[in-house]
Design an enzyme around this catalytic site. Structure first.
Site, mmCIF file in Angstrom:
data_model
loop_
_atom_site.group_PDB
_atom_site.id
_atom_site.type_symbol
_atom_site.label_atom_id
_atom_site.label_comp_id
_atom_site.label_asym_id
_atom_site.label_seq_id
_atom_site.Cartn_x
_atom_site.Cartn_y
_atom_site.Cartn_z
ATOM 1 C CD GLU A 63 44.151 44.331 48.960
ATOM 2 O OE1 GLU A 63 42.895 43.424 48.937
ATOM 3 O OE2 GLU A 63 45.174 43.780 48.414
ATOM 4 C CB CYS A 89 46.020 42.267 43.089
ATOM 5 S SG CYS A 89 44.360 42.961 42.852
ATOM 6 C CB CYS A 98 44.015 46.138 45.470
ATOM 7 S SG CYS A 98 42.540 45.198 45.456
ATOM 8 C CG LEU A 216 31.283 12.521 51.997
ATOM 9 C CD1 LEU A 216 31.713 12.068 50.989
ATOM 10 C CD2 LEU A 216 31.847 12.228 53.487
ATOM 11 N NE ARG A 219 24.658 15.595 58.980
ATOM 12 C CZ ARG A 219 25.536 14.813 58.545
ATOM 13 N NH1 ARG A 219 26.043 15.003 57.334
ATOM 14 N NH2 ARG A 219 26.223 14.178 59.273
HETATM 15 C C1 AOF Z 1 41.549 37.783 46.313
HETATM 16 N N1 AOF Z 1 41.131 38.431 47.424
HETATM 17 O O1 AOF Z 1 41.730 39.943 49.244
HETATM 18 C C2 AOF Z 1 43.125 39.607 47.441
HETATM 19 C C3 AOF Z 1 43.613 38.819 46.315
HETATM 20 O O2 AOF Z 1 41.063 36.799 40.201
HETATM 21 P P1 AOF Z 1 40.770 38.178 41.094
HETATM 22 O O3 AOF Z 1 40.727 39.262 40.149
HETATM 23 O O4 AOF Z 1 39.956 38.205 41.950
HETATM 24 O O5 AOF Z 1 42.230 38.102 41.460
HETATM 25 C C4 AOF Z 1 42.739 37.103 42.315
HETATM 26 C C5 AOF Z 1 44.331 37.289 42.855
HETATM 27 O O6 AOF Z 1 44.214 38.644 43.316
HETATM 28 C C6 AOF Z 1 44.784 36.276 43.701
HETATM 29 O O7 AOF Z 1 45.195 35.038 43.197
HETATM 30 C C7 AOF Z 1 45.636 36.953 44.779
HETATM 31 O O8 AOF Z 1 47.059 36.682 43.732
HETATM 32 C C8 AOF Z 1 45.339 38.458 44.512
HETATM 33 N N2 AOF Z 1 44.789 39.084 45.702
HETATM 34 N N3 AOF Z 1 42.778 37.978 45.775
HETATM 35 O O9 AOF Z 1 41.132 36.704 45.847
HETATM 36 C C9 AOF Z 1 41.993 39.478 47.973
HETATM 37 N N4 AOF Z 1 43.920 40.834 47.851
HETATM 38 ZN ZN ZN Z 2 43.592 43.046 44.774
#
Ligand code: AOF
Ligand code: ZN
EC number: 3.5.4.26
Length: 365
Positions: A63, A89, A98, A216, A219
């Protein structure tokens, strides 16, 4: 009209934009673990004015990327609609909430594919609604959950997502009588490298490491990451002693060894942990932040991890190995072992002598 899982109905136009957000989300797969791959699209007067996705672990959320990209170009976002594959979030994590940015930008409508099961992220939907934004939830929800399947399982069940991958002969053997296992499949090996790119860790037994000396790493497909975390089940420490000669111990990625030799002196990128049972190994890896594991063999390891597999990638080569090693030859009582998987995908190689069957755990046969 497409009926949402929740209380809303969506127009076909909405489906088109959410599909685009899912395409963007997929670009983050393999780079954002254990966070979710998320995509966002902002629409004004029926046209996309900005897009964003979660690109790498610790980076801006989808976002934020979409909004900042629009603002950088001087686009006024008031009155626009945002399509986002996961509930925005409402918490201060690695980045600010966000929700606040969406409200500040003046976005009027937010369409969400899937609610966030992560309790730390707060109630983003209520926050947006309380700010007067129209929020609709549930559009293409199952597609979004599939894109975020590692995140969904690891947040809800506190265990990593487990994928079993094996290459077998037509008669279900992963090696011939002499233990040779290379080149059962060839053309479809690209898919294995894609799986390594997507999963956070690959797991193998000491026998496979000593016999095949596998790398592992990634490539055969384009990837910004060179190798997943390598997990080795080596209770006796046989690979630890020979690690200077073994490709898996290359410092290109972290190595986690489950062994009774917990105090064995090793280089910085290697960690030795004294845990033996498969379920305890999975719990330990989850505690270390691992959201997904690709189990690559051999037969003993496949047998031990079959009860925990969410998905199986079974590659077959049209060969008969006869008196060789069975895929699950470590399981003694096969009749009592229910096989609760449904086929979700099949691929036939161009050479017509290899195929792949993808299976997912399902409750009713
Ligand atoms: C993400 N990417 O695009 C969205 C997320 O540790 P932070 O601050 O990066 O927050 C992670 C949390 O935020 C994640 O567990 C999820 O619940 C929420 N949204 N997270 O990494 C994103 N929109
Ligand atoms: Zn967010």
């Amino acid at each position: 009209m497409v009926k949402g899982v929740f209380e809303h109905e969506f127009e076909l136009e909405d489906v088109k934009f959410m599909k685009r957000a899912l395409v963007l989300a997929k670009r983050g797969i393999g780079y954002v673990n254990p966070n979710p791959p998320v995509g966002a699209v902002i629409v004004k007067d029926g046209a996309i004015v900005s897009e964003g996705y979660h690109e790498r672990y610790g980076g801006f959320h989808a976002e934020r990327n979409a909004i900042l990209r629009a603002l950088e170009r001087g686009v006024d976002l008031s009155g626009t609609t945002m399509y986002v594959t996961l509930e925005p979030c409402d918490h201060y994590g690695k980045t600010p909430p966000c929700t606040d940015l969406i409200i500040e930008a003046g976005i009027r409508r937010v369409i969400v594919a899937c609610r966030d099961p992560n309790p730390v992220s707060g109630d983003g939907i209520s926050k947006l609604r309380n700010a007067g934004i129209h929020v609709a939830v549930g559009l293409l929800e199952s597609e979004a959950k599939e894109v975020m399947k590692f995140f969904m399982k690891s947040v809800v069940q506190k265990l990593p997502y487990v994928t079993l991958k094996y290459a077998s002969s037509l008669d279900g053997k992963i090696a011939d009588r002499g233990g040779n296992s290379k080149w059962i499949t060839n053309e479809l090996r690209k898919i294995v490298h894609k799986l390594r790119k997507e999963h956070m860790a690959v797991l193998v037994g000491a026998g496979t490491v000593l016999k095949d000396n596998p790398q592992l790493n990634i490539r055969l497909v384009k990837s910004k990451k060179r190798a997943p975390i390598k997990v080795i089940l080596d209770w006796e420490g046989k690979t630890l002693r020979k690690r200077a000669e073994l490709n898996v111990y290359s410092p290109e990625s972290k190595v986690i060894v489950f062994s009774r030799l917990a105090d064995y002196p090793v280089e910085e990128h290697i960690r030795v942990i004294n845990v033996r049972e498969p379920i305890e190994i999975l719990k330990t890896l989850w505690t270390l932040g691992v959201d997904s594991i690709l189990v690559e063999g051999g037969a003993e390891v496949f047998s031990q991890f079959l009860p925990y597999a969410d998905e199986i990638y079974a590659f077959y080569g049209l060969k008969v190995l006869g008196d060789g090693k069975g895929i699950f030859s470590g399981i003694s009582n096969t009749i009592a072992t229910p096989f609760e998987y449904c086929i979700t995908k099949t691929v036939v190689a161009k050479n017509r002598s290899e195929f792949l069957v993808v299976m997912k755990r399902c409750s009713q046969g």
